[in-house]
Design an enzyme around this catalytic site. Structure first.
Site, PDB file in Angstrom:
ATOM      1  CD  GLU A 157      29.623  45.487  34.484  1.00  0.00           C
ATOM      2  OE1 GLU A 157      30.364  45.256  33.525  1.00  0.00           O
ATOM      3  OE2 GLU A 157      29.968  45.369  35.674  1.00  0.00           O
ATOM      4  NE  ARG A 173      38.396  39.998  36.691  1.00  0.00           N
ATOM      5  CZ  ARG A 173      37.277  39.735  37.364  1.00  0.00           C
ATOM      6  NH1 ARG A 173      36.167  39.510  36.711  1.00  0.00           N
ATOM      7  NH2 ARG A 173      37.273  39.724  38.687  1.00  0.00           N
ATOM      8  CE  LYS A 227      36.558  43.129  40.332  1.00  0.00           C
ATOM      9  NZ  LYS A 227      35.172  43.556  40.120  1.00  0.00           N
TER      10      LYS A 227
HETATM   11  C1  COI Z   1      33.296  41.470  43.262  1.00  0.00           C
HETATM   12  O1  COI Z   1      32.227  40.906  43.054  1.00  0.00           O
HETATM   13  O2  COI Z   1      34.272  40.858  43.702  1.00  0.00           O
HETATM   14  C2  COI Z   1      33.472  42.881  42.975  1.00  0.00           C
HETATM   15  O3  COI Z   1      34.556  43.260  42.711  1.00  0.00           O
HETATM   16  C3  COI Z   1      32.346  43.815  43.077  1.00  0.00           C
HETATM   17  C4  COI Z   1      32.571  44.831  44.138  1.00  0.00           C
HETATM   18  C5  COI Z   1      31.698  46.010  43.890  1.00  0.00           C
HETATM   19  C6  COI Z   1      32.324  44.271  45.502  1.00  0.00           C
END
Ligand code: COI
Length: 421
Positions: A303, A165, A267
């Site tokens: 989401e 990813r 991300k």
């Molecule tokens: C995760 O779930 O790893 C994320 O990246 C969300 C983050 C806002 C803690």
């Protein structure tokens, strides 16, 4: 956590393990140290007490508090466990707890990543003109490591999925990325180097946070000339303050998280800054988090700020399909596979807000949140509640299978876990 129990039969063949106070001092005098060998092999034999927790004892050493680990007992009932950091494992929460080491790997102007190395965890130095600071050229990942029941082995959950990813995100953000092998090796090294921070089974996990960012200097808008890949870790417990109790979501009608053609499906750090406004308004009103709708029709679920969303109706599970505006969650994907192997029908499609309000059960998935039941959703002032203040039947079943697999409590037929010891 610490208890003063010293076996009378113990000879002076013990190890001195750094306590929090001691490791802080270590950090301050060795911040420029490079290529430190991780204390990962400092696995020792600890005697089991009747409560089966590790037997540790505090000793005083010239004012510095050291923790003595009772080591190398010939008792056949002893089990191989690694030393643990001296923190309150029952109250970890989801906040940064600085650990011993971080991993740093640089990528030069030719797009080649050098060999990375472990460094003491600490601040980093970047140019004020770095691409990440000026133009948001940055990505992050999140994955978890769990300590197995034997106290010694550690399981990573699907690290190559995160590597992949990150590579997809890097392509979208015009950044070079570590290869899958480089990424996974770096994660393994970092987790092993910080092994004493992996919580005991049932107390949480070690959250692993890889970052990729443009650290080379730019002024005009362009990709940065140099990049840095960093991994840091922190022991974590539950993400939401509700713990494993159901969370309360508000459906956001004005702010949007992503647009078609934008970066919602990768991300990148900016996606998370963009949701802070709606999230803080929601939190001030007592909601746990915000559920976003598509920005074109304002009708389809996308989401939650920190996780993906699922609904259950008549035992059929549905979740918004991945179409560029939704993060392809690794827990999302894993839950879909677990649900199918458990015999559920799972649909990845457009899910309307009306379906959400009519659902039997709603839950969220994410690395940080794992599987989190939703207790209520509020949309345009109307609040709809689900369940009886606990997990719904379907989400409970999926949560149990997934977490048992992640912690090594059931056989990993999916081949998702990577064992480190
Ligand atoms: C995760 O779930 O790893 C994320 O990246 C969300 C983050 C806002 C803690």
């Amino acid at each position: 956590m610490e208890r003063a129990v010293i076996s009378p039969s113990l000879n002076q063949n013990y190890l001195l393990c750094p306590s929090r106070a001691f490791s802080t001092r270590l950090h301050s005098f060795s911040s420029s140290t490079r290529n430190l060998s991780p204390p990962s092999s400092s696995s020792i034999k600890l005697q089991h007490s009747s409560s089966s927790s590790s037997v540790l004892s505090s000793v005083s050493n010239g004012g510095a508090s050291l923790t003595r680990c009772n080591a190398v007992l010939s008792n056949s009932s002893s089990t191989e466990v690694s030393e643990l950091a001296d923190i309150d494992w029952d109250n970890i929460g989801f906040g940064l707890k600085p650990t011993d080491y971080m991993y740093v790997m640089k990528c030069n102007i030719d797009g080649e990543f050098s060999k990375g190395e472990l460094q003491r965890f600490g601040n980093i130095e970047v140019s004020p003109s770095a691409g990440v600071l000026n133009y948001g050229q940055g990505l992050f990942e999140g994955l978890k490591a769990y300590r197995k029941e034997d106290g010694n082995n550690i399981l990573l959950f699907r690290p190559e999925e995160n590597a992949n990813r990150m590579r997809n995100g890097a392509e979208r953000m015009c950044m070079p990325a570590p290869s899958i092998e480089q990424f996974v090796e770096a994660v393994k090294e970092t987790v092993l180097a910080n092994k004493r921070w992996v919580p005991p089974l049932g107390k949480g996990s070690l959250y692993v946070r890889p970052l990729l960012m443009g650290t080379g200097a730019v002024l005009g808008l362009a990709p940065a000339p140099e990049y840095t890949f960093i991994i840091y870790v922190s022991p974590v417990g539950n993400y939401f303050k509700e713990g494993v109790a159901p969370i309360n979501l508000i459906v956001e009608n004005d702010f949007h998280r992503a647009t078609p053609g934008g970066t919602g499906g990768v991300k990148t750090i900016g996606n998370y800054a963009a949701v802070l406004k709606a999230q803080s308004i929601a939190k001030a009103k007592g909601y746990s988090d915000v559920l976003y709708l598509d920005c074109v029709y304002k009708r389809f679920l996308e989401e939650v700020s920190s996780c993906n969303i699922f609904i259950v109706k008549d035992n059929v599970i549905a979740t918004p399909e991945i179409k560029g505006t939704i993060l392809p969650g690794i827990t999302r994907k894993s839950i879909i596979d677990v649900a199918r192997t458990q015999g559920f029908q799972v649909e990845e499609r457009n899910v309307t807000v009306d379906e959400l309000l009519e659902a039997d059960e709603v839950f969220c998935t994410g690395t940080a949140v794992v599987v989190s039941p939703v207790g209520s959703v509020t949309y345009k002032g109307k609040r709809v509640s689900y369940g009886e203040g606990t997990f719904g039947t379907v989400s409970k079943q999926l949560y149990t299978v997934l977490t048992s697999l992640q912690m090594g409590l059931i056989e990993d037929n999916m081949n998702w876990t990577v064992n480190l010891s």
